[in-house]
Design an enzyme around this catalytic site. Sequence first.
Site, PDB file in Angstrom:
ATOM      1  N   ASN A   9      -9.261  -5.403   1.746  1.00 39.13           N
ATOM      2  CA  ASN A   9      -8.780  -6.682   2.280  1.00 39.13           C
ATOM      3  C   ASN A   9      -8.512  -6.467   3.773  1.00 39.13           C
ATOM      4  O   ASN A   9      -7.505  -5.865   4.131  1.00 39.13           O
ATOM      5  CB  ASN A   9      -7.494  -7.098   1.549  1.00 39.13           C
ATOM      6  CG  ASN A   9      -6.829  -8.299   2.193  1.00 39.13           C
ATOM      7  OD1 ASN A   9      -7.451  -9.005   2.991  1.00 39.13           O
ATOM      8  ND2 ASN A   9      -5.568  -8.542   1.842  1.00 39.13           N
ATOM      9  N   LYS A  11      -7.798  -8.605   5.996  1.00 43.82           N
ATOM     10  CA  LYS A  11      -6.860  -9.579   6.572  1.00 43.82           C
ATOM     11  C   LYS A  11      -7.477 -10.141   7.866  1.00 43.82           C
ATOM     12  O   LYS A  11      -8.702 -10.187   7.976  1.00 43.82           O
ATOM     13  CB  LYS A  11      -5.498  -8.944   6.807  1.00 43.82           C
ATOM     14  CG  LYS A  11      -4.998  -8.195   5.572  1.00 43.82           C
ATOM     15  CD  LYS A  11      -3.568  -7.855   5.627  1.00 43.82           C
ATOM     16  CE  LYS A  11      -3.238  -6.979   4.427  1.00 43.82           C
ATOM     17  NZ  LYS A  11      -1.819  -6.817   4.231  1.00 43.82           N
ATOM     18  N   HIS A  95      -2.487 -13.948  -2.699  1.00 44.22           N
ATOM     19  CA  HIS A  95      -1.934 -12.799  -1.960  1.00 44.22           C
ATOM     20  C   HIS A  95      -0.512 -13.156  -1.509  1.00 44.22           C
ATOM     21  O   HIS A  95      -0.236 -14.304  -1.147  1.00 44.22           O
ATOM     22  CB  HIS A  95      -2.820 -12.481  -0.753  1.00 44.22           C
ATOM     23  CG  HIS A  95      -2.472 -11.168  -0.120  1.00 44.22           C
ATOM     24  ND1 HIS A  95      -1.383 -11.013   0.694  1.00 44.22           N
ATOM     25  CD2 HIS A  95      -3.048  -9.938  -0.220  1.00 44.22           C
ATOM     26  CE1 HIS A  95      -1.302  -9.747   1.085  1.00 44.22           C
ATOM     27  NE2 HIS A  95      -2.304  -9.075   0.540  1.00 44.22           N
ATOM     28  N   GLU A  97       0.983 -12.701   1.155  1.00 44.39           N
ATOM     29  CA  GLU A  97       1.080 -13.276   2.505  1.00 44.39           C
ATOM     30  C   GLU A  97       0.775 -14.771   2.478  1.00 44.39           C
ATOM     31  O   GLU A  97       1.326 -15.537   3.260  1.00 44.39           O
ATOM     32  CB  GLU A  97       0.146 -12.517   3.466  1.00 44.39           C
ATOM     33  CG  GLU A  97       0.704 -11.133   3.784  1.00 44.39           C
ATOM     34  CD  GLU A  97      -0.321 -10.088   4.174  1.00 44.39           C
ATOM     35  OE1 GLU A  97      -1.487 -10.442   4.450  1.00 44.39           O
ATOM     36  OE2 GLU A  97       0.044  -8.892   4.180  1.00 44.39           O
ATOM     37  N   GLU A 167       0.520  -6.041  -6.714  1.00 43.32           N
ATOM     38  CA  GLU A 167       0.833  -5.691  -5.328  1.00 43.32           C
ATOM     39  C   GLU A 167       2.326  -5.920  -5.069  1.00 43.32           C
ATOM     40  O   GLU A 167       2.719  -7.037  -4.680  1.00 43.32           O
ATOM     41  CB  GLU A 167       0.017  -6.561  -4.365  1.00 43.32           C
ATOM     42  CG  GLU A 167      -1.474  -6.341  -4.450  1.00 43.32           C
ATOM     43  CD  GLU A 167      -2.138  -6.502  -3.085  1.00 43.32           C
ATOM     44  OE1 GLU A 167      -2.858  -5.590  -2.687  1.00 43.32           O
ATOM     45  OE2 GLU A 167      -1.911  -7.520  -2.419  1.00 43.32           O
ATOM     46  N   GLY A 173       1.694  -2.888   3.411  1.00 44.13           N
ATOM     47  CA  GLY A 173       1.756  -2.663   4.854  1.00 44.13           C
ATOM     48  C   GLY A 173       2.965  -1.866   5.306  1.00 44.13           C
ATOM     49  O   GLY A 173       3.253  -1.789   6.501  1.00 44.13           O
ATOM     50  N   SER A 208      -0.163  -0.090   0.343  1.00 45.89           N
ATOM     51  CA  SER A 208      -0.173   1.171   1.094  1.00 45.89           C
ATOM     52  C   SER A 208      -0.939   2.287   0.390  1.00 45.89           C
ATOM     53  O   SER A 208      -0.528   3.451   0.449  1.00 45.89           O
ATOM     54  CB  SER A 208       1.268   1.621   1.390  1.00 45.89           C
ATOM     55  OG  SER A 208       1.891   0.691   2.246  1.00 45.89           O
TER      56      SER A 208
END
Length: 246
Positions: A9, A11, A95, A97, A167, A173, A208
Amino acid sequence: MRRPIVIGNWKMNGDSAFTGDHLRSLADKWAGVHNAEVAVCPPYPYLSLASDILEQTNIAWGAQDISVEKNGAYTGEVSASMLADCGCKFAIVGHSERREYHAESSELVAKKFKVAVESGIVPVLCVGESLEDREADKTFDVVGRQLLKVVEHCGLDVVAKGIIAYEPIWAIGTGKSATPQIAQDVHSYIREVLGPEGDQIKILYGGSVKPDSAEALFKQKDIDGALVGGASLKVDDFVDICKAAE
Ligand code: PEP
């Protein structure tokens, strides 16, 4: 047998020069026959570049999101059928985000999942708890609710056409991956919620993942690969993670 898969991904990173170089190098380093499946999700504007470079390779590509709408007056949106038309095999939905910065609800995510399947795209459904949820011992509650929304809206037969990615938000991140045991516990719970169908559904871990943490994660019984953010932007790191999934 569930074939392992690693999905990158990207992003909102890269430009056309980066994308071209990265994909050519990845295609070169991943050439040949592999047990693990590999895919990348670059930003929308570079999907046609992905299609040009990856078409004759063993690497698939996908989108980072899809519209819940099929077509029409929805400025700025991109439909699942357009993505399928551009050769996308996968689309990430839900996701964290997008849930956080775009206020996407589990209801909306469930609808996106269904639209993706109806358009011939394999949705990669992200679920996961915040640090606050984990510390309050609500991980299974939160993950279970996110998952069941999709099961209720789509039915298990449709869910079985997608992929689930666990996730944990606190691991995304941050450089702080879940331990293999923490991830395995949630993966096994997800499989239990999915019932008998769950045996065939791939469940990826994301948060991560790095070359040095991948192998121990992939050794877990219910971890079928990874959704990789940061490390997917470095070809060698990404290839090492893909090799660990073999
Ligand atoms: C992600 O955003 O899906 C992700 C897993 O990111 P990272 O690998 O950078 O934690």
